[in-house]
Design an enzyme around this catalytic site. Structure first.
Site, PDB file in Angstrom:
ATOM      1  N   ASP A 163      21.449 -19.885  -1.907  1.00 60.58           N
ATOM      2  CA  ASP A 163      20.362 -19.317  -2.715  1.00 60.58           C
ATOM      3  C   ASP A 163      19.964 -20.350  -3.758  1.00 60.58           C
ATOM      4  O   ASP A 163      20.486 -21.468  -3.766  1.00 60.58           O
ATOM      5  CB  ASP A 163      20.805 -17.986  -3.362  1.00 60.58           C
ATOM      6  CG  ASP A 163      19.635 -17.024  -3.500  1.00 60.58           C
ATOM      7  OD1 ASP A 163      18.658 -17.382  -4.184  1.00 60.58           O
ATOM      8  OD2 ASP A 163      19.676 -15.931  -2.915  1.00 60.58           O
ATOM      9  N   HIS A 232      14.260 -18.958  -2.115  1.00 62.37           N
ATOM     10  CA  HIS A 232      15.685 -18.939  -2.473  1.00 62.37           C
ATOM     11  C   HIS A 232      16.400 -20.215  -2.032  1.00 62.37           C
ATOM     12  O   HIS A 232      17.530 -20.171  -1.531  1.00 62.37           O
ATOM     13  CB  HIS A 232      16.378 -17.704  -1.867  1.00 62.37           C
ATOM     14  CG  HIS A 232      15.950 -16.412  -2.508  1.00 62.37           C
ATOM     15  ND1 HIS A 232      16.430 -16.000  -3.727  1.00 62.37           N
ATOM     16  CD2 HIS A 232      15.062 -15.467  -2.116  1.00 62.37           C
ATOM     17  CE1 HIS A 232      15.868 -14.838  -4.057  1.00 62.37           C
ATOM     18  NE2 HIS A 232      15.021 -14.502  -3.095  1.00 62.37           N
ATOM     19  N   GLU A 295      11.230 -12.743  -0.454  1.00 61.62           N
ATOM     20  CA  GLU A 295      10.786 -13.157  -1.779  1.00 61.62           C
ATOM     21  C   GLU A 295      10.376 -14.632  -1.839  1.00 61.62           C
ATOM     22  O   GLU A 295      10.799 -15.357  -2.722  1.00 61.62           O
ATOM     23  CB  GLU A 295      11.908 -12.905  -2.801  1.00 61.62           C
ATOM     24  CG  GLU A 295      12.304 -11.447  -2.885  1.00 61.62           C
ATOM     25  CD  GLU A 295      13.397 -11.182  -3.899  1.00 61.62           C
ATOM     26  OE1 GLU A 295      13.273 -10.221  -4.655  1.00 61.62           O
ATOM     27  OE2 GLU A 295      14.403 -11.943  -3.938  1.00 61.62           O
TER      28      GLU A 295
HETATM   29  C1  ACM Z   1      16.762  -9.088  -1.345  1.00 58.70           C
HETATM   30  O1  ACM Z   1      17.291  -8.261  -2.091  1.00 58.70           O
HETATM   31  N1  ACM Z   1      15.972 -10.036  -1.844  1.00 58.70           N
HETATM   32  C2  ACM Z   1      16.949  -9.060   0.080  1.00 58.70           C
END
Ligand code: ACM
Length: 530
Positions: A163, A232, A295
């Site tokens: 991440d 991420h 995201e």
């Molecule tokens: C997530 O909680 N971004 C999968």
């Protein structure tokens, strides 16, 4: 009082005494289960549990692979459809012993009352995500957590390995991913942007990963890795700036939330991650590989001449389509190698490759849309299954984050979304998965507090029938908590944290909670149109 509740559980006359004279006979196909059970019962049996007259027997019968029958009388008999079923039968047998038998220093003899159990799971994906990217957990902590998943008959550990805040898996071809990407200066501690000033880091060597995967396999847990992309990815970009869009150095991210720094869409970047995946596939036999897709902010692609050029070449009208194009490329790559891509529900936006599996997290709308489009689905709803969310309304919760998600809320969860009930598309729901994100969980002790006992409630929802019986669950949990206590799990008490479980958290201000709710609403509104 077994957790999760078995399909059928009856008392029978007689009893079994487990002491150092117990012997174990197992079908050769169940030798690994026998070896595991020998280890678990070693403190009571003196470490031997030799083959002999077979006071405990494990045999195969004509049942589904995860199903078992357990009979306890003067002898203990587990009959199972396959090794997984035998393992679950053995786990149930352990729960029939008194809680003291779960202590490492247990000494028998222990008496087990006569019992008959018939059991099998309702869903085949009974998962838990552990985020080791935001806070690294040692190999020892991960192995201990696998034992706890297996105790609750869960069978998938989704390891969130990468991440913005950390890259946790050694990749031999790209050593800077861990030399640089596995370490950060400090971490954000709460809503208000306060920082702890404490360096943090760590990673698993490939040897560590092999050990984790093998340990889990012996406990019938599949470790499913996640390499999150194209968002991420700031830790990877910090290690190799050429993967990003800016051409300037970045550091491993110290704050959390949805970041702007994402991968570029150059061929060299795609090739880099394909090379990463080659090593990942070698380490993880899992048929499923998670590539995130969640995201991913598009700000940098909008501003980047190279990304815009790529879109023009491909004839794409929107940045969402560029993300979809990228995910398709990785999906092809995994499919050619006999694996299936799993992505968060954002991968539905802009069209999705046919074999891909959707992990639906923004409520359940993604699960409904994906199942109706013919995709297999894992229900990971953040409104029911995000175990990093606070467990009560009090400000003493460590650290009060998200909306309140109580034990009862988790127990009320049903893996098949209401909109799919009675619809043949419901068969697409492989199961469900709870998520333990660790932005604010920096130790195994705090992980215990957030996971338990909610994880026990979750296990009932994926193992047992759709009907809920809260009073019955409370009774089972009252019998189960002493087992967790004996293992040393620092679970949350019903009335909140014990003094040493409180942490100087950052209070959840009302305006922050409102902002949070608005964000959830905004996310789900764009899913409604799919
Ligand atoms: C997530 O909680 N971004 C999968």
């Amino acid at each position: 009082m077994i957790v999760p509740k078995p399909v059928r559980h009856e008392s029978r006359p007689g009893s079994f005494v487990l002491d150092s004279r117990a012997t174990l006979n197992a079908d050769p196909a169940l030798a690994e289960v026998a070896a595991w059970l020998r280890g678990e019962l070693a403190p009571v049996t003196g470490g031997e549990l030799l083959p002999g007259s077979g006071t405990i027997t494990l045999t195969l019968g004509d049942l589904p692979p995860e199903a078992y029958r357990l009979t306890v009388g003067p002898r203990v008999e587990v009959v199972a459809g396959g090794p997984a079923g035998a393992f679950y039968g053995a786990q149930t047998f352990r729960q029939l012993l008194p809680p003291a038998a779960f202590r490492r220093a247990a000494t028998g003899p222990f008496t087990v009352p006569g019992t008959y159990v018939e059991d099998e799971p309702r869903f085949r994906w009974r998962g838990c995500l552990l985020d080791v990217a935001r806070h690294f957990m040692t190999k020892h902590d991960v192995l201990r957590f696998i034992d706890l998943l297996a105790l609750h008959k869960l069978n998938v550990l989704h390891l969130h390995l990468t991440d913005d805040q950390g890259w946790r898996i050694e990749i031999k071809r790209y050593p800077r991913l861990t030399e640089v990407g596995a370490w950060r200066r400090e971490s954000q501690t709460g809503w208000n942007g306060a920082m702890d000033g404490r360096p943090h880091g760590g990673y698993y060597t490939q040897e560590d990963i092999r050990e984790i995967v093998a340990y889990a396999a012996q406990r019938h847990v599949t470790v499913v890795p996640e390499i999150d992309l194209p968002g991420h990815t700031q830790a990877a970009i910090a290690a190799y700036p050429e993967l990003g869009n800016l051409g300037t150095p970045l550091e491993v991210r110290t704050t959390w939330g949805v970041g702007v720094n994402v991968l570029n869409v150059e061929d060299a970047t795609i090739e880099f991650f394909q090379n990463v995946l080659d090593e990942v596939l070698e380490l993880f036999p899992s048929p499923y590989i998670v590539l995130g897709g969640d995201e991913c902010r598009k700000d940098q692609w909008r501003a980047s001449p190279a990304a815009q050029r790529r879109m023009a070449e491909l004839g794409l009208g929107a940045e969402e389509e560029l993300q979809s194009w990228l995910i398709h490329r990785f999906d092809d790559y995994l499919t050619e190698r006999g694996r299936r891509l799993v992505g968060w529900d954002e991968i539905l936006e802009g069209g999705l490759a046919p074999g891909a599996v959707v992990a639906s997290w923004r409520g359940e709308l993604g699960a409904v849309a994906a199942a109706r489009h013919g995709h297999d689905v894992i229900n990971c709803s953040n409104t029911s299954l995000y175990l990093d969310y606070r467990q009560g309304p009090g400000e003493e919760e460590p650290v009060p984050f998200g909306t309140v998600l109580t034990l009862e809320d988790v127990y009320a969860f049903e893996p098949v979304p209401e909109e799919l009930r009675g619809d043949p598309a419901a068969a697409r729901v492989l199961g469900a998965q709870c998520g333990i994100w660790t932005e604010l969980i920096d130790s195994s002790r705090h992980l215990d507090y957030m996971a338990f006992p909610r994880l026990a409630a979750f296990a009932e929802t994926v193992w047992g029938p759709a009907e809920r019986d809260l009073a019955g669950f409370r009774d089972r949990l009252a019998a189960h908590l002493p087992r967790l206590e004996a293992i040393g799990v620092e679970y949350r008490r019903a009335d909140g944290p014990l003094p040493w479980q409180r942490r100087p958290g950052v209070p959840g201000r009302p305006e922050d909670r409102e902002r949070w709710q608005a964000k959830l609403d905004a996310w789900t509104s764009n899913l409604r149109t799919l």
